[in-house]
Design a protein around this motif. Structure first.
Motif, PDB file in Angstrom:
ATOM      1  N   ALA A 186     -24.304  -0.489 -15.804  1.00  0.00           N
ATOM      2  CA  ALA A 186     -22.923  -0.147 -15.440  1.00  0.00           C
ATOM      3  C   ALA A 186     -22.908   0.625 -14.130  1.00  0.00           C
ATOM      4  CB  ALA A 186     -22.282   0.681 -16.537  1.00  0.00           C
ATOM      5  N   ILE A 187     -22.035   0.224 -13.246  1.00  0.00           N
ATOM      6  CA  ILE A 187     -21.849   0.915 -11.973  1.00  0.00           C
ATOM      7  C   ILE A 187     -20.397   1.341 -11.896  1.00  0.00           C
ATOM      8  CG2 ILE A 187     -21.870   0.666  -9.465  1.00  0.00           C
ATOM      9  CD1 ILE A 187     -24.199  -1.259  -9.780  1.00  0.00           C
ATOM     10  N   VAL A 188     -20.195   2.622 -11.625  1.00  0.00           N
ATOM     11  CA  VAL A 188     -18.850   3.191 -11.516  1.00  0.00           C
ATOM     12  C   VAL A 188     -18.710   3.773 -10.120  1.00  0.00           C
ATOM     13  CG1 VAL A 188     -17.237   4.883 -12.437  1.00  0.00           C
ATOM     14  CG2 VAL A 188     -18.845   3.730 -13.983  1.00  0.00           C
ATOM     15  N   ILE A 189     -17.929   3.106  -9.285  1.00  0.00           N
ATOM     16  CA  ILE A 189     -17.733   3.532  -7.901  1.00  0.00           C
ATOM     17  C   ILE A 189     -16.381   4.217  -7.775  1.00  0.00           C
ATOM     18  CG2 ILE A 189     -17.497   2.761  -5.505  1.00  0.00           C
ATOM     19  CD1 ILE A 189     -20.354   2.496  -6.610  1.00  0.00           C
ATOM     20  N   ARG A 190     -16.393   5.430  -7.253  1.00  0.00           N
ATOM     21  CA  ARG A 190     -15.174   6.203  -7.040  1.00  0.00           C
ATOM     22  C   ARG A 190     -14.928   6.531  -5.565  1.00  0.00           C
ATOM     23  NH1 ARG A 190     -13.959   4.174 -11.036  1.00  0.00           N
ATOM     24  NH2 ARG A 190     -14.153   5.035 -13.097  1.00  0.00           N
ATOM     25  N   ASN A 191     -15.974   6.320  -4.733  1.00  0.00           N
ATOM     26  CA  ASN A 191     -15.882   6.689  -3.324  1.00  0.00           C
ATOM     27  C   ASN A 191     -16.453   5.599  -2.432  1.00  0.00           C
ATOM     28  OD1 ASN A 191     -15.104   9.708  -3.421  1.00  0.00           O
ATOM     29  ND2 ASN A 191     -16.787   9.532  -4.890  1.00  0.00           N
ATOM     30  N   LEU A 192     -15.711   5.289  -1.381  1.00  0.00           N
ATOM     31  CA  LEU A 192     -16.204   4.442  -0.309  1.00  0.00           C
ATOM     32  C   LEU A 192     -16.476   5.363   0.874  1.00  0.00           C
ATOM     33  CD1 LEU A 192     -16.697   1.894   1.387  1.00  0.00           C
ATOM     34  CD2 LEU A 192     -14.221   1.697   1.655  1.00  0.00           C
ATOM     35  N   VAL A 193     -17.704   5.341   1.366  1.00  0.00           N
ATOM     36  CA  VAL A 193     -18.080   6.109   2.548  1.00  0.00           C
ATOM     37  C   VAL A 193     -18.463   5.103   3.612  1.00  0.00           C
ATOM     38  CG1 VAL A 193     -19.639   7.818   3.533  1.00  0.00           C
ATOM     39  CG2 VAL A 193     -18.852   8.059   1.163  1.00  0.00           C
ATOM     40  N   THR A 194     -17.781   5.163   4.748  1.00  0.00           N
ATOM     41  CA  THR A 194     -18.020   4.180   5.788  1.00  0.00           C
ATOM     42  C   THR A 194     -18.121   4.810   7.161  1.00  0.00           C
ATOM     43  OG1 THR A 194     -17.196   2.117   6.805  1.00  0.00           O
ATOM     44  CG2 THR A 194     -15.539   3.666   5.999  1.00  0.00           C
ATOM     45  N   ASP A 195     -18.938   4.196   7.971  1.00  0.00           N
ATOM     46  CA  ASP A 195     -19.010   4.506   9.383  1.00  0.00           C
ATOM     47  C   ASP A 195     -17.755   3.931  10.045  1.00  0.00           C
ATOM     48  OD1 ASP A 195     -20.382   5.146  11.919  1.00  0.00           O
ATOM     49  OD2 ASP A 195     -20.562   2.966  12.128  1.00  0.00           O
ATOM     50  N   TYR A 196     -17.440   4.392  11.235  1.00  0.00           N
ATOM     51  CA  TYR A 196     -16.282   3.858  11.961  1.00  0.00           C
ATOM     52  C   TYR A 196     -16.716   2.931  13.098  1.00  0.00           C
ATOM     53  CZ  TYR A 196     -12.082   3.436  14.732  1.00  0.00           C
ATOM     54  OH  TYR A 196     -11.025   2.916  15.429  1.00  0.00           O
ATOM     55  N   THR A 197     -17.423   3.470  14.073  1.00  0.00           N
ATOM     56  CA  THR A 197     -17.754   2.728  15.284  1.00  0.00           C
ATOM     57  C   THR A 197     -18.717   1.589  14.983  1.00  0.00           C
ATOM     58  OG1 THR A 197     -17.435   4.736  16.583  1.00  0.00           O
ATOM     59  CG2 THR A 197     -18.621   2.934  17.649  1.00  0.00           C
ATOM     60  N   GLY A 198     -18.257   0.377  15.250  1.00  0.00           N
ATOM     61  CA  GLY A 198     -19.076  -0.803  15.018  1.00  0.00           C
ATOM     62  C   GLY A 198     -19.012  -1.325  13.604  1.00  0.00           C
ATOM     63  N   THR A 199     -18.460  -0.539  12.698  1.00  0.00           N
ATOM     64  CA  THR A 199     -18.332  -0.961  11.299  1.00  0.00           C
ATOM     65  C   THR A 199     -16.879  -1.339  11.015  1.00  0.00           C
ATOM     66  OG1 THR A 199     -20.177   0.457  10.646  1.00  0.00           O
ATOM     67  CG2 THR A 199     -18.699  -0.290   8.890  1.00  0.00           C
ATOM     68  N   LEU A 200     -15.978  -0.375  11.157  1.00  0.00           N
ATOM     69  CA  LEU A 200     -14.549  -0.654  10.996  1.00  0.00           C
ATOM     70  C   LEU A 200     -13.911  -1.084  12.316  1.00  0.00           C
ATOM     71  CD1 LEU A 200     -13.371   2.374   8.801  1.00  0.00           C
ATOM     72  CD2 LEU A 200     -14.033   0.084   8.034  1.00  0.00           C
ATOM     73  N   SER A 201     -14.618  -0.814  13.405  1.00  0.00           N
ATOM     74  CA  SER A 201     -14.060  -1.064  14.735  1.00  0.00           C
ATOM     75  C   SER A 201     -15.092  -1.704  15.644  1.00  0.00           C
ATOM     76  CB  SER A 201     -13.606   0.259  15.362  1.00  0.00           C
ATOM     77  OG  SER A 201     -14.738   1.067  15.662  1.00  0.00           O
ATOM     78  N   VAL A 202     -14.594  -2.326  16.697  1.00  0.00           N
ATOM     79  CA  VAL A 202     -15.423  -2.803  17.794  1.00  0.00           C
ATOM     80  C   VAL A 202     -14.810  -2.238  19.064  1.00  0.00           C
ATOM     81  CG1 VAL A 202     -16.165  -4.826  19.124  1.00  0.00           C
ATOM     82  CG2 VAL A 202     -16.219  -4.893  16.628  1.00  0.00           C
ATOM     83  N   SER A 203     -15.629  -1.606  19.879  1.00  0.00           N
ATOM     84  CA  SER A 203     -15.176  -0.943  21.101  1.00  0.00           C
ATOM     85  C   SER A 203     -14.067   0.066  20.818  1.00  0.00           C
ATOM     86  CB  SER A 203     -14.718  -1.968  22.140  1.00  0.00           C
ATOM     87  OG  SER A 203     -15.791  -2.803  22.520  1.00  0.00           O
ATOM     88  N   GLY A 204     -14.144   0.710  19.652  1.00  0.00           N
ATOM     89  CA  GLY A 204     -13.205   1.773  19.310  1.00  0.00           C
ATOM     90  C   GLY A 204     -11.892   1.321  18.700  1.00  0.00           C
ATOM     91  N   ARG A 205     -11.666   0.037  18.593  1.00  0.00           N
ATOM     92  CA  ARG A 205     -10.410  -0.497  18.041  1.00  0.00           C
ATOM     93  C   ARG A 205     -10.650  -1.086  16.657  1.00  0.00           C
ATOM     94  NH1 ARG A 205      -7.599   2.484  20.651  1.00  0.00           N
ATOM     95  NH2 ARG A 205      -7.583   2.232  22.895  1.00  0.00           N
ATOM     96  N   LEU A 206      -9.762  -0.739  15.714  1.00  0.00           N
ATOM     97  CA  LEU A 206      -9.863  -1.246  14.349  1.00  0.00           C
ATOM     98  C   LEU A 206      -9.867  -2.777  14.365  1.00  0.00           C
ATOM     99  CD1 LEU A 206      -9.975   0.474  11.795  1.00  0.00           C
ATOM    100  CD2 LEU A 206      -7.544   0.084  11.490  1.00  0.00           C
ATOM    101  N   ILE A 207     -10.765  -3.367  13.611  1.00  0.00           N
ATOM    102  CA  ILE A 207     -10.874  -4.820  13.534  1.00  0.00           C
ATOM    103  C   ILE A 207      -9.685  -5.374  12.749  1.00  0.00           C
ATOM    104  CG2 ILE A 207     -12.263  -6.688  12.539  1.00  0.00           C
ATOM    105  CD1 ILE A 207     -14.727  -4.822  13.121  1.00  0.00           C
ATOM    106  N   GLU A 208      -9.170  -6.487  13.215  1.00  0.00           N
ATOM    107  CA  GLU A 208      -8.017  -7.117  12.569  1.00  0.00           C
ATOM    108  C   GLU A 208      -8.314  -7.409  11.101  1.00  0.00           C
ATOM    109  OE1 GLU A 208      -5.254 -11.105  12.982  1.00  0.00           O
ATOM    110  OE2 GLU A 208      -6.338 -10.377  14.743  1.00  0.00           O
ATOM    111  N   GLY A 209      -7.401  -7.043  10.224  1.00  0.00           N
ATOM    112  CA  GLY A 209      -7.537  -7.274   8.788  1.00  0.00           C
ATOM    113  C   GLY A 209      -8.090  -6.077   8.034  1.00  0.00           C
ATOM    114  N   VAL A 210      -8.695  -5.116   8.732  1.00  0.00           N
ATOM    115  CA  VAL A 210      -9.283  -3.950   8.081  1.00  0.00           C
ATOM    116  C   VAL A 210      -8.201  -3.060   7.478  1.00  0.00           C
ATOM    117  CG1 VAL A 210     -10.516  -1.778   8.509  1.00  0.00           C
ATOM    118  CG2 VAL A 210     -11.421  -3.933   9.393  1.00  0.00           C
ATOM    119  N   SER A 211      -7.148  -2.830   8.213  1.00  0.00           N
ATOM    120  CA  SER A 211      -6.084  -1.920   7.768  1.00  0.00           C
ATOM    121  C   SER A 211      -5.532  -2.315   6.401  1.00  0.00           C
ATOM    122  CB  SER A 211      -4.970  -1.893   8.816  1.00  0.00           C
ATOM    123  OG  SER A 211      -3.952  -1.010   8.436  1.00  0.00           O
TER     124      SER A 211
END
Length: 155
Positions: free
Chosen positions: A10-35
């Motif tokens: 059993a896996i119980v996930i309560r937290n998402l921890v994410t990097d921003y630069t290059g993960t959620l964004s490219v060149s500092g801008r949020l990638i389309e569809g992420v929001s």
């Protein structure tokens, strides 16, 4: 997110921890569809964005989203990310990242997902991840449809 994975239990996930630069964004801008996907994911877990904010855009790009933005101090970002995951309780964390400075949090988290995206992915991130995907959209979609995680990680 609760999921039973054959061979892992059993896996119980309560937290998402994410990097921003290059993960959620490219060149500092949020990638389309992420929001939209972040809004959906935040319904089942807390979303924490850890960033050195290389481009200085994280606060403005994320200000409308249900996330907690944590600005990291310069130097030792890899250790700061690992410490953050450990304070949350690593067994409750899914971590997303792609850089060398993400490798320790990917290893510490219950599920670590390395993301290729447009800026590439450090081999150390890949080696410390449980799953490797080609984009942030793929990673967030896995969190929205956990049976994809089950299919990938089952023994």
């Amino acid at each position: 997110m609760d999921i039973e994975i054959p061979g892992l239990g059993a896996i119980v996930i309560r937290n998402l921890v994410t990097d921003y630069t290059g993960t959620l964004s490219v060149s500092g801008r949020l990638i389309e569809g992420v929001s939209d996907r972040i809004k959906q994911v935040s319904g089942s877990m807390e979303v924490h964005v850890l960033t050195a904010d290389t481009f200085g855009t994280a606060a403005s790009e994320l200000n409308e989203l249900p996330v907690k933005v944590i600005k990291l101090k310069e130097g030792g970002e890899d250790i700061q990310k690992e410490v953050f995951v450990n304070k949350l309780g690593p067994e409750t964390v899914v971590a997303l990242g792609k850089g060398n400075n993400d490798r320790l949090m990917l290893r510490a988290a219950r599920i670590g997902i390395a993301i290729m995206e447009g800026e590439g992915c450090a081999s150390s991130a890949v080696r410390n991840a449980d799953i490797v995907v080609r984009s942030i959209i793929d990673a967030l979609d896995m969190l929205l449809e956990p049976l994809r995680i089950k299919a990938t990680l089952r023994a």
